[in-house]
Design an enzyme around this catalytic site. Sequence first.
Site, PDB file in Angstrom:
ATOM      1  CG  LEU A 196      32.129  -3.967   7.622  1.00 43.06           C
ATOM      2  CD1 LEU A 196      31.904  -5.453   7.387  1.00 43.06           C
ATOM      3  CD2 LEU A 196      30.821  -3.210   7.534  1.00 43.06           C
ATOM      4  CG  HIS A 197      33.281   0.395  13.833  1.00 36.65           C
ATOM      5  ND1 HIS A 197      33.231   1.228  12.740  1.00 36.65           N
ATOM      6  CD2 HIS A 197      32.851   1.126  14.884  1.00 36.65           C
ATOM      7  CE1 HIS A 197      32.798   2.416  13.117  1.00 36.65           C
ATOM      8  NE2 HIS A 197      32.556   2.390  14.411  1.00 36.65           N
ATOM      9  NE  ARG A 198      28.947   3.562  13.210  1.00 37.88           N
ATOM     10  CZ  ARG A 198      29.065   4.626  13.998  1.00 37.88           C
ATOM     11  NH1 ARG A 198      28.685   4.554  15.253  1.00 37.88           N
ATOM     12  NH2 ARG A 198      29.574   5.752  13.546  1.00 37.88           N
ATOM     13  CD  GLN A 199      28.674  -3.612  18.875  1.00 37.38           C
ATOM     14  OE1 GLN A 199      28.305  -4.709  19.275  1.00 37.38           O
ATOM     15  NE2 GLN A 199      29.957  -3.330  18.678  1.00 37.38           N
ATOM     16  CG  ASP A 271      30.279   0.151   9.941  1.00 40.63           C
ATOM     17  OD1 ASP A 271      31.455   0.567  10.096  1.00 40.63           O
ATOM     18  OD2 ASP A 271      29.898  -0.940  10.401  1.00 40.63           O
TER      19      ASP A 271
END
Length: 350
Positions: A196-199, A271
């Site tokens: 997970l890393h999307r804002q 993501d």
Amino acid sequence: MKLCIIVGTRPQIIKSQPIIKEILARKLKLNIIHTGQHYDYQMSKVFFEEMKIKDPDLNIEVDPGTPTSQLAQIISKLENPLKKIKPDVVIVPGDTRSALGAALCANRLGIRVAHVEAGARSMEYDMEEEINRRIIDHCSNLLFAPTLNCYKNLKKESVLGHAYFTGDTMYDVFLEFKKILNLKKSGNDKYVLMTLHRQDNIKNPQRIKKIIDLAKQISAKGWDIVFPVHPHTQKQIKSFGISLGGINTTNPVKYSEMLRLLCNANLLLTDSGGLQKEAFWLNTPCITLRKSSEWIETLDGTHNTLLSTIKKSSLKQITNILKQKQQKIKSINQFGDGTASKKITSILLH
């Protein structure tokens, strides 16, 4: 010919590797500039070492900050180095803040811009990367599309630069490491790999809690959850007071280790744009935690499934996928034949 490639994040380093190797193999002059957008050992330097490419010639060391302040820094701090180097072409890979800043700075200085991974579109206008790549495409002189769909997008938008369907440099890297690592599915493992890393996933406390809760429910059904945690994601999870109990968390892993994990995973929950493709190439089922994907080639009904809203039925949907037999990929030539970097370098020379 003098070339300059500008990177700032882990994915940019990976997709630049075969281009850097090909340029240097042809004895061309190349400067590598790192913006410092992601600059620590786990998120940057380890990848230069693993990819066996030379360290950056310069790191402009932008400070962490808001997206706008960091973008402004990238543009302003690149100006003098580019004036001094005087490259014939600045190569900009991907769709990050560093890519946008590099493209805008080079364009304003009258330097030709070459965009690697041009034409990708998700149609998510609230996603920073979507706006970044559109702007980059429309101020680039040379546009290297990784898929035919990306190439068609560029033609539809009537970009001013010259567009080429070259294939995906990430596929070049993937094939190289697949051979080095001798990647084969063991069939003995029972785990789900999650990233997970999307804002829009990690900045919303309700959203990220739902994702973590879903992961825990999957774990309760008998599948281990392996979760290499991005530093920004870790920070957000901690600030929201969300427990990761029951989930096997690790620090960010090297590219080779990620491929090994992905190869033997029963499912990828992510993501990430790049991991969607790598899961597709490795024939690992993928659930993409977004409402759309720029890589529509993977959305063939069997390999990549979009999950924009987590509902009560989401767990059953995922367990059904986990119980299904893996489907063979019809064709992965949509991403080229593993020679994208050679084609790109040849075009740059002409």
